[in-house]
Write an enzyme that holds these catalytic residues in place. Structure first.
Site, mmCIF file in Angstrom:
data_model
loop_
_atom_site.group_PDB
_atom_site.id
_atom_site.type_symbol
_atom_site.label_atom_id
_atom_site.label_comp_id
_atom_site.label_asym_id
_atom_site.label_seq_id
_atom_site.Cartn_x
_atom_site.Cartn_y
_atom_site.Cartn_z
ATOM 1 N N THR A 7 -68.121 -17.496 -31.895
ATOM 2 C CA THR A 7 -68.812 -17.611 -30.600
ATOM 3 C C THR A 7 -68.683 -19.010 -30.001
ATOM 4 O OG1 THR A 7 -70.923 -18.082 -31.677
ATOM 5 C CG2 THR A 7 -70.463 -15.783 -31.152
ATOM 6 N N ASN A 67 -65.555 -18.588 -38.846
ATOM 7 C CA ASN A 67 -65.162 -17.450 -38.032
ATOM 8 C C ASN A 67 -64.097 -17.923 -37.046
ATOM 9 O OD1 ASN A 67 -67.132 -15.769 -39.231
ATOM 10 N ND2 ASN A 67 -68.704 -16.579 -37.868
ATOM 11 N N HIS A 105 -69.680 -22.783 -41.686
ATOM 12 C CA HIS A 105 -71.061 -22.456 -42.031
ATOM 13 C C HIS A 105 -71.239 -22.711 -43.524
ATOM 14 C CE1 HIS A 105 -71.864 -19.940 -38.330
ATOM 15 N NE2 HIS A 105 -70.546 -19.899 -38.340
ATOM 16 N N CYS A 153 -69.288 -30.470 -29.033
ATOM 17 C CA CYS A 153 -68.932 -31.838 -28.629
ATOM 18 C C CYS A 153 -70.169 -32.541 -28.067
ATOM 19 C CB CYS A 153 -67.800 -31.825 -27.604
ATOM 20 S SG CYS A 153 -66.157 -31.537 -28.313
ATOM 21 N N HIS A 185 -65.375 -24.459 -31.104
ATOM 22 C CA HIS A 185 -65.138 -25.764 -31.721
ATOM 23 C C HIS A 185 -65.208 -25.490 -33.223
ATOM 24 C CE1 HIS A 185 -66.015 -30.358 -31.796
ATOM 25 N NE2 HIS A 185 -65.970 -29.970 -33.062
ATOM 26 N N CYS A 191 -67.955 -28.264 -24.088
ATOM 27 C CA CYS A 191 -68.111 -27.720 -25.444
ATOM 28 C C CYS A 191 -69.477 -28.108 -26.002
ATOM 29 C CB CYS A 191 -66.983 -28.224 -26.343
ATOM 30 S SG CYS A 191 -67.243 -27.843 -28.082
ATOM 31 N N HIS A 196 -62.373 -32.464 -31.227
ATOM 32 C CA HIS A 196 -62.440 -31.063 -30.791
ATOM 33 C C HIS A 196 -61.191 -30.311 -31.248
ATOM 34 C CE1 HIS A 196 -63.645 -27.637 -28.318
ATOM 35 N NE2 HIS A 196 -62.343 -27.471 -28.145
ATOM 36 N N HIS A 222 -65.885 -24.926 -36.840
ATOM 37 C CA HIS A 222 -67.085 -25.224 -37.621
ATOM 38 C C HIS A 222 -67.098 -24.376 -38.876
ATOM 39 C CE1 HIS A 222 -68.073 -22.057 -34.701
ATOM 40 N NE2 HIS A 222 -68.880 -21.559 -35.624
HETATM 41 P P1 5GP Z 1 -69.879 -18.696 -34.844
HETATM 42 O O1 5GP Z 1 -70.415 -17.337 -34.509
HETATM 43 O O2 5GP Z 1 -69.074 -19.273 -33.711
HETATM 44 O O3 5GP Z 1 -69.180 -18.755 -36.151
HETATM 45 O O4 5GP Z 1 -71.159 -19.603 -35.072
HETATM 46 C C1 5GP Z 1 -71.766 -20.366 -34.095
HETATM 47 C C2 5GP Z 1 -73.086 -20.803 -34.672
HETATM 48 O O5 5GP Z 1 -73.584 -21.846 -33.866
HETATM 49 C C3 5GP Z 1 -74.151 -19.707 -34.704
HETATM 50 O O6 5GP Z 1 -74.581 -19.526 -36.038
HETATM 51 C C4 5GP Z 1 -75.251 -20.247 -33.803
HETATM 52 O O7 5GP Z 1 -76.541 -19.951 -34.274
HETATM 53 C C5 5GP Z 1 -74.976 -21.734 -33.791
HETATM 54 N N1 5GP Z 1 -75.369 -22.418 -32.580
HETATM 55 C C6 5GP Z 1 -75.038 -22.061 -31.305
HETATM 56 N N2 5GP Z 1 -75.548 -22.940 -30.421
HETATM 57 C C7 5GP Z 1 -76.212 -23.879 -31.155
HETATM 58 C C8 5GP Z 1 -76.935 -25.053 -30.810
HETATM 59 O O8 5GP Z 1 -77.091 -25.416 -29.639
HETATM 60 N N3 5GP Z 1 -77.472 -25.766 -31.821
HETATM 61 C C9 5GP Z 1 -77.331 -25.395 -33.135
HETATM 62 N N4 5GP Z 1 -77.912 -26.175 -34.049
HETATM 63 N N5 5GP Z 1 -76.635 -24.299 -33.498
HETATM 64 C C10 5GP Z 1 -76.081 -23.546 -32.527
HETATM 65 ZN ZN ZN Z 2 -65.858 -29.398 -28.995
#
Ligand code: 5GP
Ligand code: ZN
Length: 113
Positions: A94, A86, A101, A7, A97, A4, A46, A99
């Site tokens: 995407t 999301n 925003h 993680c 884990h 992950c 996680h 999260h």
């Molecule tokens: P999701 O689409 O899952 O809601 O958001 C995942 C977010 O993680 C995206 O906004 C993407 O830019 C961010 N992200 C993905 N990989 C990394 C990373 O390695 N480092 C950081 N700081 N953000 C990441």
């Molecule tokens: Zn994780």
């Protein structure tokens, strides 16, 4: 979870721009910011998504929401902000884990969908 990406960020195996850390919460700048302030706030444990929140792990989610006003204040988001999670395919998640925003620093678009 070993494969992950978040993680790995929490463990320091992948570098991140940390803005907040507590025993249970980690927050860092999104690598692809969608607003002047775009921070990801994650539980250190996680949890795959919002769909994986239970009575056993929800204290980490409460801790995230306690951290949010502190982070917003430190970022100077005095005029408001948006918090989004999301979840799953239809939610366009995407990274699997949980999260949140934290977006702000400009007037955000009204539409969410
Ligand atoms: P999701 O689409 O899952 O809601 O958001 C995942 C977010 O993680 C995206 O906004 C993407 O830019 C961010 N992200 C993905 N990989 C990394 C990373 O390695 N480092 C950081 N700081 N953000 C990441
Ligand atoms: Zn994780």
């Amino acid at each position: 979870m070993t494969d992950c990406i978040f993680c790995k960020i929490i463990k320091g195996e992948i570098p991140s721009a940390k803005v907040f850390e507590s025993e249970t919460v980690y927050a860092f700048r999104d690598i692809n910011p969608m607003a002047p302030t775009h921070i990801l706030i994650v539980p250190k444990a996680h949890i795959p998504s919002a769909d994986g929140v239970t009575a056993e792990n929800s204290s980490a989610v409460a801790a995230i929401f306690e951290a949010i006003p502190q982070i917003a204040k430190a970022e100077g988001l005095t005029n408001g902000y948006r918090v989004i999670t999301n979840c799953g395919e239809d939610g366009c998640q995407t990274v699997k884990h949980l999260h949140f925003h934290l977006l702000g620093g400009k007037k955000l678009p009204e539409s969410m969908a």
